[in-house]
Design a protein around this motif. Sequence first.
Motif, PDB file in Angstrom:
ATOM      1  N   UNK A 110     -12.667  60.823   9.089  1.00 33.76           N
ATOM      2  CA  UNK A 110     -13.550  61.918   8.669  1.00 33.76           C
ATOM      3  C   UNK A 110     -13.872  61.801   7.186  1.00 33.76           C
ATOM      4  N   UNK A 111     -12.865  61.515   6.366  1.00 27.65           N
ATOM      5  CA  UNK A 111     -13.080  61.385   4.924  1.00 27.65           C
ATOM      6  C   UNK A 111     -14.010  60.215   4.612  1.00 27.65           C
ATOM      7  N   UNK A 112     -13.840  59.099   5.305  1.00 29.08           N
ATOM      8  CA  UNK A 112     -14.716  57.956   5.091  1.00 29.08           C
ATOM      9  C   UNK A 112     -16.157  58.273   5.446  1.00 29.08           C
ATOM     10  N   UNK A 113     -16.359  58.973   6.549  1.00 31.80           N
ATOM     11  CA  UNK A 113     -17.717  59.349   6.951  1.00 31.80           C
ATOM     12  C   UNK A 113     -18.325  60.324   5.946  1.00 31.80           C
ATOM     13  N   UNK A 114     -17.522  61.246   5.454  1.00 37.45           N
ATOM     14  CA  UNK A 114     -18.011  62.212   4.459  1.00 37.45           C
ATOM     15  C   UNK A 114     -18.415  61.495   3.177  1.00 37.45           C
ATOM     16  N   UNK A 115     -17.571  60.558   2.708  1.00 41.81           N
ATOM     17  CA  UNK A 115     -17.896  59.807   1.487  1.00 41.81           C
ATOM     18  C   UNK A 115     -19.132  58.934   1.693  1.00 41.81           C
ATOM     19  N   UNK A 116     -19.268  58.327   2.866  1.00 43.26           N
ATOM     20  CA  UNK A 116     -20.449  57.509   3.137  1.00 43.26           C
ATOM     21  C   UNK A 116     -21.707  58.365   3.096  1.00 43.26           C
TER      22      UNK A 116
ATOM     23  N   UNK B 245     -22.133  61.194   1.548  1.00 43.88           N
ATOM     24  CA  UNK B 245     -22.367  61.639   0.176  1.00 43.88           C
ATOM     25  C   UNK B 245     -22.930  60.498  -0.681  1.00 43.88           C
ATOM     26  N   UNK B 246     -22.431  59.283  -0.498  1.00 44.42           N
ATOM     27  CA  UNK B 246     -22.926  58.128  -1.236  1.00 44.42           C
ATOM     28  C   UNK B 246     -24.366  57.828  -0.861  1.00 44.42           C
ATOM     29  N   UNK B 247     -24.676  57.867   0.423  1.00 44.02           N
ATOM     30  CA  UNK B 247     -26.043  57.612   0.867  1.00 44.02           C
ATOM     31  C   UNK B 247     -26.995  58.647   0.299  1.00 44.02           C
ATOM     32  N   UNK B 248     -26.571  59.892   0.308  1.00 40.26           N
ATOM     33  CA  UNK B 248     -27.406  60.959  -0.261  1.00 40.26           C
ATOM     34  C   UNK B 248     -27.600  60.748  -1.756  1.00 40.26           C
ATOM     35  N   UNK B 249     -26.544  60.331  -2.468  1.00 37.99           N
ATOM     36  CA  UNK B 249     -26.658  60.086  -3.902  1.00 37.99           C
ATOM     37  C   UNK B 249     -27.594  58.911  -4.188  1.00 37.99           C
ATOM     38  N   UNK B 250     -27.563  57.894  -3.338  1.00 31.23           N
ATOM     39  CA  UNK B 250     -28.440  56.737  -3.540  1.00 31.23           C
ATOM     40  C   UNK B 250     -29.902  57.101  -3.330  1.00 31.23           C
ATOM     41  N   UNK B 251     -30.177  57.937  -2.342  1.00 32.56           N
ATOM     42  CA  UNK B 251     -31.576  58.268  -2.054  1.00 32.56           C
ATOM     43  C   UNK B 251     -32.139  59.345  -2.965  1.00 32.56           C
TER      44      UNK B 251
END
Length: 135
Positions: free
Chosen positions: A88-94, A96-102
């Motif tokens: 769950x934590x990995x999916x949440x970080x992914x 959040x990272x994808x949102x930050x990149x876009x």
Amino acid sequence: MSAPNPATPDAVNPGQSYADELETRPPGAVDARFTLAAERTLLAWVRTALGFMAAGIAVVYLAPDETTPMVDVALGVVMVGLGASLAVLGAWRWRRTTRALTSGGEMPGPTQVMLVVAAIVVVAVLVAVAMVIQS
């Protein structure tokens, strides 16, 4: 007209330069290397989660101890729970990272990673205690 000089970058890589490509990218578009790197990181989180869950199941079913079965079950449940939390934590970080990149927001910080390290240390101590109790 003279022939292109092979030493110039245009002769080696005809077409747009990387800087020109960045300027022509539509808003919100992200370099594929960054999104693929984020996806590889997510997969590493998932592999780690699966490892913890498999180890928890192995503790309970493959190495049961008849004298202290509750220790095995408790340790197995903790490991499976930690594995599920890691996924769950990995999916949440992914996400959040994808949102930050876009959108250009902040990348996730190291707090969650430090919590995972602390949880792994706690599980390691619990495994050591279980080994001492069972011996």
